[in-house]
Design a protein around this motif. Structure first.
Motif, PDB file in Angstrom:
ATOM      1  N   ILE A  95      16.567  -6.058  -8.320  1.00  0.00           N
ATOM      2  CA  ILE A  95      15.242  -5.502  -8.062  1.00  0.00           C
ATOM      3  C   ILE A  95      14.570  -5.024  -9.345  1.00  0.00           C
ATOM      4  O   ILE A  95      13.345  -4.979  -9.432  1.00  0.00           O
ATOM      5  CB  ILE A  95      15.344  -4.348  -7.041  1.00  0.00           C
ATOM      6  N   SER A  96      15.358  -4.698 -10.373  1.00  0.00           N
ATOM      7  CA  SER A  96      14.776  -4.159 -11.606  1.00  0.00           C
ATOM      8  C   SER A  96      13.828  -5.146 -12.286  1.00  0.00           C
ATOM      9  O   SER A  96      12.963  -4.744 -13.076  1.00  0.00           O
ATOM     10  CB  SER A  96      15.893  -3.766 -12.585  1.00  0.00           C
ATOM     11  N   ARG A  97      13.951  -6.442 -11.965  1.00  0.00           N
ATOM     12  CA  ARG A  97      13.050  -7.437 -12.550  1.00  0.00           C
ATOM     13  C   ARG A  97      11.604  -7.235 -12.089  1.00  0.00           C
ATOM     14  O   ARG A  97      10.677  -7.789 -12.667  1.00  0.00           O
ATOM     15  CB  ARG A  97      13.503  -8.842 -12.185  1.00  0.00           C
ATOM     16  N   PHE A  98      11.412  -6.452 -11.041  1.00  0.00           N
ATOM     17  CA  PHE A  98      10.071  -6.222 -10.498  1.00  0.00           C
ATOM     18  C   PHE A  98       9.483  -4.889 -10.948  1.00  0.00           C
ATOM     19  O   PHE A  98       8.468  -4.446 -10.404  1.00  0.00           O
ATOM     20  CB  PHE A  98      10.113  -6.278  -8.969  1.00  0.00           C
ATOM     21  N   ASP A  99      10.099  -4.255 -11.935  1.00  0.00           N
ATOM     22  CA  ASP A  99       9.644  -2.929 -12.363  1.00  0.00           C
ATOM     23  C   ASP A  99       8.177  -2.935 -12.792  1.00  0.00           C
ATOM     24  O   ASP A  99       7.419  -2.017 -12.444  1.00  0.00           O
ATOM     25  CB  ASP A  99      10.513  -2.410 -13.509  1.00  0.00           C
ATOM     26  N   LYS A 100       7.761  -3.939 -13.548  1.00  0.00           N
ATOM     27  CA  LYS A 100       6.374  -3.981 -14.018  1.00  0.00           C
ATOM     28  C   LYS A 100       5.396  -4.093 -12.861  1.00  0.00           C
ATOM     29  O   LYS A 100       4.335  -3.470 -12.854  1.00  0.00           O
ATOM     30  CB  LYS A 100       6.175  -5.160 -14.982  1.00  0.00           C
ATOM     31  N   ILE A 101       5.754  -4.899 -11.859  1.00  0.00           N
ATOM     32  CA  ILE A 101       4.896  -5.055 -10.676  1.00  0.00           C
ATOM     33  C   ILE A 101       4.873  -3.763  -9.871  1.00  0.00           C
ATOM     34  O   ILE A 101       3.820  -3.308  -9.416  1.00  0.00           O
ATOM     35  CB  ILE A 101       5.396  -6.226  -9.805  1.00  0.00           C
ATOM     36  N   LEU A 102       6.034  -3.148  -9.687  1.00  0.00           N
ATOM     37  CA  LEU A 102       6.115  -1.907  -8.918  1.00  0.00           C
ATOM     38  C   LEU A 102       5.327  -0.782  -9.578  1.00  0.00           C
ATOM     39  O   LEU A 102       4.662   0.009  -8.898  1.00  0.00           O
ATOM     40  CB  LEU A 102       7.579  -1.488  -8.753  1.00  0.00           C
ATOM     41  N   ASN A 103       5.375  -0.721 -10.894  1.00  0.00           N
ATOM     42  CA  ASN A 103       4.693   0.358 -11.615  1.00  0.00           C
ATOM     43  C   ASN A 103       3.173   0.286 -11.482  1.00  0.00           C
ATOM     44  O   ASN A 103       2.483   1.290 -11.675  1.00  0.00           O
ATOM     45  CB  ASN A 103       5.080   0.339 -13.099  1.00  0.00           C
ATOM     46  N   LYS A 104       2.657  -0.888 -11.153  1.00  0.00           N
ATOM     47  CA  LYS A 104       1.212  -1.046 -10.990  1.00  0.00           C
ATOM     48  C   LYS A 104       0.750  -0.696  -9.579  1.00  0.00           C
ATOM     49  O   LYS A 104      -0.454  -0.597  -9.320  1.00  0.00           O
ATOM     50  CB  LYS A 104       0.805  -2.489 -11.315  1.00  0.00           C
ATOM     51  N   ALA A 105       1.694  -0.532  -8.662  1.00  0.00           N
ATOM     52  CA  ALA A 105       1.360  -0.260  -7.263  1.00  0.00           C
ATOM     53  C   ALA A 105       1.338   1.243  -6.986  1.00  0.00           C
ATOM     54  O   ALA A 105       1.957   2.035  -7.703  1.00  0.00           O
ATOM     55  CB  ALA A 105       2.369  -0.944  -6.351  1.00  0.00           C
ATOM     56  N   ASP A 106       0.619   1.653  -5.924  1.00  0.00           N
ATOM     57  CA  ASP A 106       0.629   3.063  -5.518  1.00  0.00           C
ATOM     58  C   ASP A 106       1.982   3.378  -4.875  1.00  0.00           C
ATOM     59  O   ASP A 106       2.761   2.477  -4.545  1.00  0.00           O
ATOM     60  CB  ASP A 106      -0.522   3.365  -4.559  1.00  0.00           C
ATOM     61  N   LEU A 107       2.256   4.651  -4.692  1.00  0.00           N
ATOM     62  CA  LEU A 107       3.575   5.087  -4.243  1.00  0.00           C
ATOM     63  C   LEU A 107       3.951   4.524  -2.871  1.00  0.00           C
ATOM     64  O   LEU A 107       5.094   4.132  -2.639  1.00  0.00           O
ATOM     65  CB  LEU A 107       3.642   6.622  -4.213  1.00  0.00           C
ATOM     66  N   GLU A 108       2.982   4.482  -1.942  1.00  0.00           N
ATOM     67  CA  GLU A 108       3.263   3.965  -0.612  1.00  0.00           C
ATOM     68  C   GLU A 108       3.624   2.484  -0.659  1.00  0.00           C
ATOM     69  O   GLU A 108       4.556   2.026   0.006  1.00  0.00           O
ATOM     70  CB  GLU A 108       2.057   4.182   0.301  1.00  0.00           C
ATOM     71  N   THR A 109       2.872   1.718  -1.487  1.00  0.00           N
ATOM     72  CA  THR A 109       3.152   0.287  -1.631  1.00  0.00           C
ATOM     73  C   THR A 109       4.495   0.070  -2.317  1.00  0.00           C
ATOM     74  O   THR A 109       5.254  -0.825  -1.932  1.00  0.00           O
ATOM     75  CB  THR A 109       2.032  -0.409  -2.426  1.00  0.00           C
ATOM     76  N   GLN A 110       4.790   0.884  -3.312  1.00  0.00           N
ATOM     77  CA  GLN A 110       6.093   0.794  -3.975  1.00  0.00           C
ATOM     78  C   GLN A 110       7.228   0.950  -2.975  1.00  0.00           C
ATOM     79  O   GLN A 110       8.202   0.198  -2.995  1.00  0.00           O
ATOM     80  CB  GLN A 110       6.216   1.874  -5.054  1.00  0.00           C
ATOM     81  N   LYS A 111       7.080   1.938  -2.093  1.00  0.00           N
ATOM     82  CA  LYS A 111       8.117   2.195  -1.087  1.00  0.00           C
ATOM     83  C   LYS A 111       8.304   0.992  -0.175  1.00  0.00           C
ATOM     84  O   LYS A 111       9.436   0.570   0.099  1.00  0.00           O
ATOM     85  CB  LYS A 111       7.741   3.425  -0.277  1.00  0.00           C
ATOM     86  N   LEU A 112       7.185   0.400   0.291  1.00  0.00           N
ATOM     87  CA  LEU A 112       7.252  -0.765   1.161  1.00  0.00           C
ATOM     88  C   LEU A 112       7.903  -1.950   0.453  1.00  0.00           C
ATOM     89  O   LEU A 112       8.725  -2.665   1.042  1.00  0.00           O
ATOM     90  CB  LEU A 112       5.844  -1.145   1.625  1.00  0.00           C
ATOM     91  N   MET A 113       7.534  -2.156  -0.811  1.00  0.00           N
ATOM     92  CA  MET A 113       8.077  -3.284  -1.564  1.00  0.00           C
ATOM     93  C   MET A 113       9.578  -3.137  -1.762  1.00  0.00           C
ATOM     94  O   MET A 113      10.333  -4.089  -1.582  1.00  0.00           O
ATOM     95  CB  MET A 113       7.353  -3.416  -2.903  1.00  0.00           C
ATOM     96  N   ILE A 114      10.007  -1.941  -2.133  1.00  0.00           N
ATOM     97  CA  ILE A 114      11.440  -1.710  -2.356  1.00  0.00           C
ATOM     98  C   ILE A 114      12.220  -1.926  -1.065  1.00  0.00           C
ATOM     99  O   ILE A 114      13.305  -2.519  -1.060  1.00  0.00           O
ATOM    100  CB  ILE A 114      11.675  -0.298  -2.920  1.00  0.00           C
ATOM    101  N   GLU A 115      11.663  -1.465   0.068  1.00  0.00           N
ATOM    102  CA  GLU A 115      12.320  -1.676   1.367  1.00  0.00           C
ATOM    103  C   GLU A 115      12.440  -3.168   1.673  1.00  0.00           C
ATOM    104  O   GLU A 115      13.466  -3.625   2.190  1.00  0.00           O
ATOM    105  CB  GLU A 115      11.523  -0.971   2.466  1.00  0.00           C
ATOM    106  N   ASN A 116      11.396  -3.932   1.353  1.00  0.00           N
ATOM    107  CA  ASN A 116      11.429  -5.379   1.607  1.00  0.00           C
ATOM    108  C   ASN A 116      12.425  -6.094   0.699  1.00  0.00           C
ATOM    109  O   ASN A 116      13.090  -7.041   1.124  1.00  0.00           O
ATOM    110  CB  ASN A 116      10.030  -5.970   1.450  1.00  0.00           C
ATOM    111  N   PHE A 117      12.500  -5.668  -0.566  1.00  0.00           N
ATOM    112  CA  PHE A 117      13.486  -6.266  -1.470  1.00  0.00           C
ATOM    113  C   PHE A 117      14.902  -6.001  -0.943  1.00  0.00           C
ATOM    114  O   PHE A 117      15.760  -6.893  -0.963  1.00  0.00           O
ATOM    115  CB  PHE A 117      13.352  -5.690  -2.886  1.00  0.00           C
ATOM    116  N   LYS A 118      15.137  -4.790  -0.452  1.00  0.00           N
ATOM    117  CA  LYS A 118      16.455  -4.457   0.088  1.00  0.00           C
ATOM    118  C   LYS A 118      16.738  -5.256   1.357  1.00  0.00           C
ATOM    119  O   LYS A 118      17.867  -5.691   1.594  1.00  0.00           O
ATOM    120  CB  LYS A 118      16.541  -2.961   0.363  1.00  0.00           C
ATOM    121  N   LYS A 119      15.710  -5.444   2.179  1.00  0.00           N
ATOM    122  CA  LYS A 119      15.866  -6.243   3.397  1.00  0.00           C
ATOM    123  C   LYS A 119      16.235  -7.683   3.048  1.00  0.00           C
ATOM    124  O   LYS A 119      17.112  -8.283   3.683  1.00  0.00           O
ATOM    125  CB  LYS A 119      14.568  -6.217   4.201  1.00  0.00           C
ATOM    126  N   ALA A 120      15.569  -8.227   2.018  1.00  0.00           N
ATOM    127  CA  ALA A 120      15.871  -9.594   1.585  1.00  0.00           C
ATOM    128  C   ALA A 120      17.318  -9.699   1.107  1.00  0.00           C
ATOM    129  O   ALA A 120      18.012 -10.681   1.421  1.00  0.00           O
ATOM    130  CB  ALA A 120      14.914 -10.012   0.475  1.00  0.00           C
TER     131      ALA A 120
END
Length: 210
Positions: free
Chosen positions: A27-52
């Motif tokens: 998941i760390s490969r997405f750090d740059k993308i995550l850092n550009k997102a708001d906190l709520e979106t970051q949370k959703l994205m991280i949950e989806n990466f974990k689901k995948a």
């Protein structure tokens, strides 16, 4: 039977980033993308990466590492992202018939060696990022063992993502003009909307793989 999953699509569709995640689950490969997102979106994205990652549990994928004569980009490594060769070294391998296919784009060679393909599907499923001509040759050679997935992305999205890469104006113009690959969409086994957030695109691809 082990499958070879082939990701095809225009520049900036996220093909390389997605294939690296499927193989490494990092998941760390997405750090740059995550850092550009708001906190709520970051949370959703991280949950989806974990689901995948959960959906991919016990499924092993080996990346078919392609070869190129271009220089490595930031955070690209020899034998991980590509096999990097000089132009002369690449041309010598062409003469030795080492490649299933190769092309020359924007002054650089790109190719797929027979050895790399066979290594990827001997003990696990394989995944490869390749252009439309390469995808056709893989289908012709390996038949139903190959599953092609087209990542559909609009020109508007492509332009926005490529500007974010800070590539040279000449390279940017050349890539935008080279849209031949879009014609491959009607030939692919599956089509994914790659204009969506990358975590959603990954979930769609994982569904296909399952």
């Amino acid at each position: 039977m082990n499958r070879l999953f082939v990701l095809v699509g225009p520049s900036a569709a996220g093909k390389t980033l997605i294939s690296n995640f499927i193989v490494n689950r990092d998941i760390s490969r997405f750090d740059k993308i995550l850092n550009k997102a708001d906190l709520e979106t970051q949370k959703l994205m991280i949950e989806n990466f974990k689901k995948a990652k959960t959906l991919l549990y016990k499924k092993e994928f080996k990346k078919v590492i392609t070869s190129t004569s271009r220089c490595p980009r930031e955070n690209e490594f020899q034998g991980v992202d590509y096999y990097f060769y000089t132009k002369q070294e690449f041309e010598e391998k062409i003469l030795e018939n080492k490649f299933l296919e190769y092309v020359q784009n924007f002054g650089n060679y790109y190719g797929t060696s027979f050895t790399s393909i066979k290594e990827s599907i001997e003990e696990s499923h394989g995944i490869i990022v390749i252009d439309d001509d390469g995808a056709r040759k893989l289908k012709e050679t390996f038949k139903n063992q190959v599953v092609t997935i087209y990542l559909d992305v609009s020109i508007k999205t492509m332009e926005a993502r490529m500007k974010g890469r800070n590539e040279s104006l000449e390279s940017y113009k050349a890539r935008v003009e080279n849209l031949k690959i879009i014609n491959y969409k009607k030939e692919a086994d599956y089509i994914i909307d790659a204009n969506e957030r990358i975590d959603l695109v990954i979930l769609d691809i994982v569904d296909i793989m399952n």
